[in-house]
Design a protein around this motif. Structure first.
Motif, mmCIF file in Angstrom:
data_model
loop_
_atom_site.group_PDB
_atom_site.id
_atom_site.type_symbol
_atom_site.label_atom_id
_atom_site.label_comp_id
_atom_site.label_asym_id
_atom_site.label_seq_id
_atom_site.Cartn_x
_atom_site.Cartn_y
_atom_site.Cartn_z
ATOM 1 N N GLY A 47 -42.534 7.749 26.777
ATOM 2 C CA GLY A 47 -43.957 7.205 27.067
ATOM 3 C C GLY A 47 -44.918 8.341 27.541
ATOM 4 O O GLY A 47 -44.404 9.301 27.854
ATOM 5 N N ASP A 308 -43.880 -10.709 24.049
ATOM 6 C CA ASP A 308 -44.784 -10.141 24.770
ATOM 7 C C ASP A 308 -45.767 -11.171 24.577
ATOM 8 O O ASP A 308 -45.983 -11.665 23.519
ATOM 9 C CB ASP A 308 -45.320 -8.869 24.093
ATOM 10 N N GLU A 313 -49.789 -9.463 29.515
ATOM 11 C CA GLU A 313 -50.880 -8.362 29.320
ATOM 12 C C GLU A 313 -51.470 -8.437 30.816
ATOM 13 O O GLU A 313 -52.063 -7.535 31.172
ATOM 14 C CB GLU A 313 -51.794 -8.850 28.316
ATOM 15 N N ARG A 316 -49.708 -6.752 33.249
ATOM 16 C CA ARG A 316 -49.635 -5.263 33.263
ATOM 17 C C ARG A 316 -50.879 -5.064 33.880
ATOM 18 O O ARG A 316 -50.841 -3.595 34.559
ATOM 19 C CB ARG A 316 -49.470 -4.802 31.728
ATOM 20 N N ARG A 317 -51.892 -5.632 33.741
ATOM 21 C CA ARG A 317 -53.364 -5.077 34.483
ATOM 22 C C ARG A 317 -53.360 -5.459 35.632
ATOM 23 O O ARG A 317 -54.597 -5.157 36.424
ATOM 24 C CB ARG A 317 -54.427 -5.795 33.352
ATOM 25 N N MET A 329 -48.579 -3.828 40.512
ATOM 26 C CA MET A 329 -48.952 -3.275 39.253
ATOM 27 C C MET A 329 -49.844 -2.103 39.307
ATOM 28 O O MET A 329 -49.885 -1.247 38.539
ATOM 29 C CB MET A 329 -49.278 -4.432 38.124
ATOM 30 N N TYR A 333 -49.719 1.924 38.027
ATOM 31 C CA TYR A 333 -50.931 2.460 37.240
ATOM 32 C C TYR A 333 -51.508 3.731 37.994
ATOM 33 O O TYR A 333 -52.002 4.528 37.374
ATOM 34 C CB TYR A 333 -51.811 1.478 36.550
ATOM 35 N N VAL A 360 -39.953 -6.426 27.801
ATOM 36 C CA VAL A 360 -41.365 -6.072 27.887
ATOM 37 C C VAL A 360 -41.885 -5.454 29.102
ATOM 38 O O VAL A 360 -42.532 -4.478 28.826
ATOM 39 C CB VAL A 360 -42.028 -7.731 27.886
ATOM 40 N N GLY A 361 -41.194 -5.905 30.245
ATOM 41 C CA GLY A 361 -41.321 -5.095 31.355
ATOM 42 C C GLY A 361 -40.870 -3.740 31.248
ATOM 43 O O GLY A 361 -41.125 -2.780 31.687
ATOM 44 N N TRP A 364 -42.986 -1.448 29.657
ATOM 45 C CA TRP A 364 -44.047 -0.890 30.216
ATOM 46 C C TRP A 364 -43.652 -0.014 31.238
ATOM 47 O O TRP A 364 -44.740 1.130 31.626
ATOM 48 C CB TRP A 364 -44.831 -2.096 31.078
ATOM 49 N N GLU A 367 -43.428 3.545 29.761
ATOM 50 C CA GLU A 367 -44.600 4.010 29.458
ATOM 51 C C GLU A 367 -45.333 4.490 30.662
ATOM 52 O O GLU A 367 -46.199 5.392 30.535
ATOM 53 C CB GLU A 367 -45.659 2.863 28.765
ATOM 54 N N THR A 368 -45.244 3.883 31.834
ATOM 55 C CA THR A 368 -46.065 4.285 32.888
ATOM 56 C C THR A 368 -45.531 4.911 34.085
ATOM 57 O O THR A 368 -46.001 5.456 35.017
ATOM 58 C CB THR A 368 -46.859 2.979 33.610
#
Length: 474
Positions: A47, A308, A313, A316-317, A329, A333, A360-361, A364, A367-368
């Motif tokens: 990721g 998802d 979403e 995630r944000r 969260m 980020y 899904v989590g 993420w 990725e992060t």
């Protein structure tokens, strides 16, 4: 007298000189050692954040090697083909590396070892990433452990070898092979503008990791047992980032923790337990690799998870309307990490209040997180979802509001990430979040905080109803 032939040291997640069995083995040959890092499919598939952080680690480690009279050779391509090319170019007669334990790495390493041995090349894979090899810890019946507490009891008094010293000099070849430039790999490309923000929160390299350990032992370890669940107390070690890339060895942490325990540090045993929790995750990932991608408890395969979705979403944000979840969260980020208590809260909210598939989590986080670890990440998500080994039961639903009251009573954590202010290092996480996020999200400091997506009681009741229905059907 014929000089010993060079040895290729295939560097992976062991970016350190101290207590590195593979490096020690390579040096023991008596010949030149050529460190090489290969950008293969396992690296390409990382990721954004872990790939970028790995690039930072390689940059620092290259300089560390130069200080020992060596250098890091960078090559891109299929691992076997790259090693064969280097053997041809350098006359190396042996290859050594530290073991990896995920299925893809095991398959790759098995193929590489077989092919090179067929060519008459000596190959040695060494321990170094874990305290205990997954196949060495067995139940009395001869199987693997499925529950953490018996595993901890089985290993807590097992001897752990002493740490190996760092070499002062590494013998160099007369002529170095060609190396790619790290900048050409663009390992931080997917981070976009977030790279400059997260860099301020990263702690990169062996020297920084050792200092981080020293700082932890100098005080925070005393309060670790009681304070580790409070995100504003800063009593965790932060060393998961460095363990991920092998910038510090797990057994160095073990011996340091044992020494602190013997000296009466109140939180030292719990620190050791957390280190062994990582071991347990690898133990399970090795024996049941399905844990990395599928429900460990197969009876969960028919559970009606949502894939998802728009709610995910918003999660995630950091726009769920739940302050504790959104702060977590945004911490992720902005810093590339997340406090462990908040990982449980945010994970529970996604999988239970929002009924969203734990994968899904997991994706993420993959990725992060700059401390992303395949075994620990999968284990953590399946624990909080209820589908994994030794998991929190599905009917245990974390309430973000009461969790906030208990572990962030003064709201200092939530305020730091949602309102503003400086952290202990003078950084401004709330402002940094807006600098790091994609512009396409359309979120600015002036964007109003959202209302709750779902009431906490309604979300909990819905989750329990779905769970009850699944059990009745099963």
């Amino acid at each position: 007298m014929t000089k010993p032939a060079p040895v290729l040291w295939w560097v992976r997640r062991d970016l350190r000189l101290a207590d590195n069995p593979a490096l020690t083995h390579a040096i023991a040959s008596g010949g030149p050692v050529i460190p090489v890092f290969i950008h293969d499919d396992t690296v390409s598939g990382l990721g954004a954040a872990p790939k970028w952080r790995l690039g930072l680690g390689l940059e620092v480690f290259g300089k560390t090697l130069e200080g020992a009279g060596s250098r890091l050779i960078l090559r891109r391509g299929d691992a076997l083909e790259v090693l064969q090319e280097l053997i041809e170019e350098t006359g190396a007669t042996a290859v050594v590396w530290s073991r990896a334990y995920d299925p893809d790495a095991i398959a790759r390493d098995t193929d590489v070892k077989s092919a090179l041995k067929d060519q008459g090349v000596a190959v040695e894979s060494c321990a170094g990433h874990l305290l205990f090899e997954p196949w060495q810890v067995e139940t009395k019946a001869g199987g693997y452990y499925k529950v953490y507490t018996p595993y901890w009891r089985a290993v807590r008094d097992d001897p752990v070898a002493a740490c190996l010293p760092a070499p002062k000099q590494i013998a160099a070849p007369q002529e170095w092979p060609r190396s790619d430039r790290l900048s050409e790999w663009q390992m931080g490309a997917a981070m976009n503008r977030g790279a400059d923000v997260v860099r301020a929160y990263a702690c990169v390299g062996e020297a920084a990791a050792l200092q981080r350990l020293e700082d932890f032992l100098d005080g925070p370890v005393e309060d670790y047992k009681e304070g580790r669940d409070y995100p504003d107390r800063h009593v965790t070690s932060g060393l998961s980032e460095n363990l991920t890339y092998g910038e510090i060895a797990s057994r160095r942490l073990w011996h340091a923790g044992r020494q602190a325990l013997e000296q009466g540090a109140a939180g030292a045993e719990h620190f050791l337990k957390e280190l062994v929790w990582r071991e347990f995750a690898y133990h399970l990932a090795y024996h049941t690799p399905r844990m990395l991608t599928r429900n460990w408890r197969e009876e969960w395969d028919d559970f009606n998870w949502r894939g998802d979705n728009d709610d995910a979403e918003k999660w995630r944000r950091g726009m769920t309307g739940e302050p504790m979840v959104d702060a977590a969260m945004r911490e992720l980020y902005t810093t590339g990490t997340m406090h462990n208590r908040l990982r449980m809260i945010a994970g529970s909210y996604l999988t239970k209040h929002l009924l969203t598939d734990w994968r899904v989590g997991q994706a993420w986080f993959e990725e992060t997180l700059i401390d992303w670890d395949p075994a620990s990440n999968a284990m953590g998500w399946q624990w909080v979802a209820g589908s994994g080994p030794d998991a929190s039961p599905f009917f245990r639903v974390f309430n973000p509001e009461t969790q906030g009251e208990k572990f962030d009573g003064k709201q200092s954590y939530r305020d730091l990430y949602l309102k503003g202010g400086e952290d202990e290092e003078g950084r401004t996480p709330a402002e940094d979040f807006y600098k790091a996020i994609p512009r396409s999200w359309g979120i600015t400091a002036d964007t109003p905080r959202p209302d709750r997506m779902i009431s906490l009681k309604e979300g909990r009741d819905r989750a329990l109803a779905v769970y009850k229905g699944a059990k009745e059907q099963g």
